[in-house]
Design an enzyme around this catalytic site. Structure first.
Site, PDB file in Angstrom:
ATOM      1  N   SER A  66      13.257  18.479   9.995  1.00 27.40           N
ATOM      2  CA  SER A  66      12.561  18.974   9.209  1.00 27.40           C
ATOM      3  C   SER A  66      13.267  20.386   8.704  1.00 27.40           C
ATOM      4  CB  SER A  66      11.209  19.777   9.962  1.00 27.40           C
ATOM      5  OG  SER A  66      11.559  20.866  10.879  1.00 27.40           O
ATOM      6  N   LYS A 103      13.341  28.035  11.956  1.00 29.26           N
ATOM      7  CA  LYS A 103      12.496  27.836  10.741  1.00 29.26           C
ATOM      8  C   LYS A 103      13.006  29.026   9.702  1.00 29.26           C
ATOM      9  CE  LYS A 103       9.733  24.712  12.016  1.00 29.26           C
ATOM     10  NZ  LYS A 103       9.794  23.521  11.513  1.00 29.26           N
TER      11      LYS A 103
END
Lengths: 146, 425
Positions: A66, A103
């Site tokens: 991701s 992230k």
């Protein structure tokens, strides 16, 4: 005692410093190369480049896809520095619900979010979560099979 | 002023840095061989689990998922300890490691009102950079720094940092509330003898006349009294301190980069450590060696490594301890650095008499142990009678044929490429 039981935990000075190439690449015409540019015995040490503060630097392995939008791929090695205070735009390692995740830290409408580099994953609002910043990613090492 | 920085529940804290799920969970770290608890989280302490509890007695709690037991991971602890030390080197005027999880720092040159700010800064930096929570105690002497540290850890109001200045009401208050047994260097027997004289608290002892204490007891206790009064007079390697860790180190006469010389120094420290270990009837589970370059010589390359070598089983055998120390030195030694200081720490001491017999023990092993014990006793006696260093060891090598059990060991997160923590994207 087996050799595997001998630990050398301290970030020892590297023995693998690479010799600095004597031929320097010059951009544009800028006069004569400085004689100091190729003095003998100079080496390049990747540690020096990638690890700014050894006591606070940790390596981690990436799993998942991701973050590919930010150039972070499955199997890459992260260089994580805990001495950096996270600012919006930093790629961070965070502890979310007992898990270590990577992230991008962003502010959306002045609220903090953890964002993925992939539109399929919605930004995660930090305030709703049991979330703790662990460290800031300084660089990503991507090794090709050769 | 002297500061003492103590890592809170050090082994468990190291594990938690990489396993956030362990946060808030009662966690114990076991010794590898005999499977007893050698480190506990606060939660485990609160459940009443004592140091040294055999792991099998806790098996029910483990099965019910109420507690977690991990094998010791000395490689990880050694690395994290070196990181803590490095941060302290960066933010203080000098560091003296006292054990793997406790370090004295110099805190001179601050105005009283700056001192607390500085101590807080160190408290925060170590936590942020390494992930290890610490307590910081600052005071005029080591004994008081120890007490300040205890208060920093135990009294929530201090939030992990306590600065004691002499002639302060807060200092007095703290000393009055401190039992004698909690004073550095005051053992159980002394507590009883002092109680007869009506000395019950640290404050009482601080009020005693040092000279009278010296006459009735010892120089050591006299020094403790002076230290409680705020006069520093205990050096780090004070031979008379009873200890729960053993640390021997000394500055070299001059800077040296010679491996042979370093080897010799480390060997001497290890030997001295092993002797102390036998004197107080303890066994050690691991050996930490460290070297230091002179940080004030800005013209020289700096390198202050350390290494932890796990012993195959808890032991007081000089030969095993020396071998481990030598192996530790070999792994960290690099040519071209001029070292100023080196030392040996013996870690995770256990009472020699209470040592559990290993399942792997055979009659041959027991015989061997007896012989080893006799040899060491003879060695110590000779050295005591004829002078220290009469009989010394060369470089025996002894191979441990049995394997360590470490089924619950966590990965070496920080020291092995193939065991790095995983970050999910």
């Amino acid at each position: 005692m087996r050799p595997s039981e001998i630990f050398h935990p301290h970030p020892a000075p590297t023995y693998h410093a690479l010799p600095h190439p004597l031929a320097t690449i010059r951009a544009g015409i800028s006069g004569f190369p400085s004689p100091a540019e190729d003095y003998v015995g100079r080496t390049l040490d990747l540690n020096e480049r990638l690890v700014k503060r050894p006591s606070a630097t940790f390596f981690m392995t990436v799993t998942g896809d991701s973050m590919e939008g930010f150039g972070i791929q499955d199997g890459d090695t992260l260089v994580v520095d805990r001495s950096v205070d996270a600012r919006p735009g930093h790629i961070v390692v965070a502890l979310v619900d007992g898990e270590i995740i990577v992230k991008r830290y962003e502010l959306l409408g002045r609220r903090p979010y953890l964002c993925s580099g992939n539109d399929r994953y919605a930004p995660i609002p930090i305030s709703d979560l049991d979330c703790q910043l662990w460290g800031v990613v300084r660089s990503v090492i991507h090794e090709y099979p050769v | 002023m002297i500061g003492l920085v103590d890592c809170n529940n050090f082994y468990v804290s190291c594990e938690r840095v990489f396993q956030p799920r362990l946060e808030g969970v009662p966690v114990g770290v076991m010794s590898n061989n005999d499977g007893c608890v050698i480190a506990r989280s606060n939660e485990l302490k609160q459940m009443g689990v004592e140091m040294g509890t055999p792991a099998f007695e806790l098996q029910n709690l483990v099965n019910q998922g109420r507690i977690r037991l991990l094998s010791s991971n000395y490689e990880l602890y050694g690395d994290m300890s070196a990181r803590v030390r490095e941060v302290l080197e960066e933010f203080s005027a000098g560091v003296e490691p006292y054990s793997i999880d406790e370090m004295f720092i110099r805190a001179d040159g601050f105005k009283p009102e700056q001192l607390l700010t500085h101590a807080r800064e160190i408290h925060r930096k170590v936590r942020q950079y390494t992930g290890i929570p610490v307590s910081v105690g600052v005071a005029p002497s080591r004994t008081l720094a120890k007490l300040a540290n205890r208060a920093a850890k135990k009294v929530p109001m201090f939030r992990g940092v306590c600065v004691l200045t002499p002639d302060d009401d807060a200092t007095r208050h703290l000393l009055e509330g401190t039992q004698l047994g909690d004073v550095w260097g005051v053992g159980r027997r002394l507590v009883e003898r002092l109680a007869i004289m009506g000395i019950r608290t640290a404050w009482d002892l601080a009020q005693a006349d040092p000279k009278a204490i010296r006459r009735r007891f010892s120089v050591t206790l006299e020094r403790t009294v002076r230290e409680l009064q705020g006069t520093p007079c205990i050096e780090l390697n004070d031979a008379d301190r009873p200890r729960d860790r053993i640390m021997t180190s000394r500055s070299f006469g001059r800077l040296t980069s010679d491996q042979g010389e370093l080897q010799e120094a480390i060997r001497q420290h290890a030997q001295r450590g092993a002797e102390k270990l036998r004197q107080q009837d303890s066994h050690a589970r691991a050996v930490l060696i460290f070297l230091k370059t002179n940080r004030h010589r800005l013209d020289l390359a700096q390198y202050s490594p350390s290494a932890v070598v796990e012993l195959p089983e808890p032991t007081d055998d000089s030969r095993l301890i020396l071998t481990a120390a030598r192996q530790g030195l070999e792994t960290v030694y690099r040519r071209g650095y001029r070292f100023m200081k080196g030392g040996v720490m013996l870690l995770d001491l256990v009472d020699a008499n209470r040592q559990k017999l290993s399942l792997l023990d055979t009659p041959e092993r027991a015989d061997q142990r007896d012989r080893d014990h006799k040899l060491m006793t003879a060695l110590d006696e000779l050295n005591q009678r004829m002078g220290s260093g009469t009989v010394r060891l060369g470089m025996p090598s002894k191979n441990a044929a049995w394997h360590l059990r470490c089924t619950h060991r966590t990965p070496c997160w920080t020291t092995r490429w193939n065991e790095l923590p995983k970050a999910r994207t």
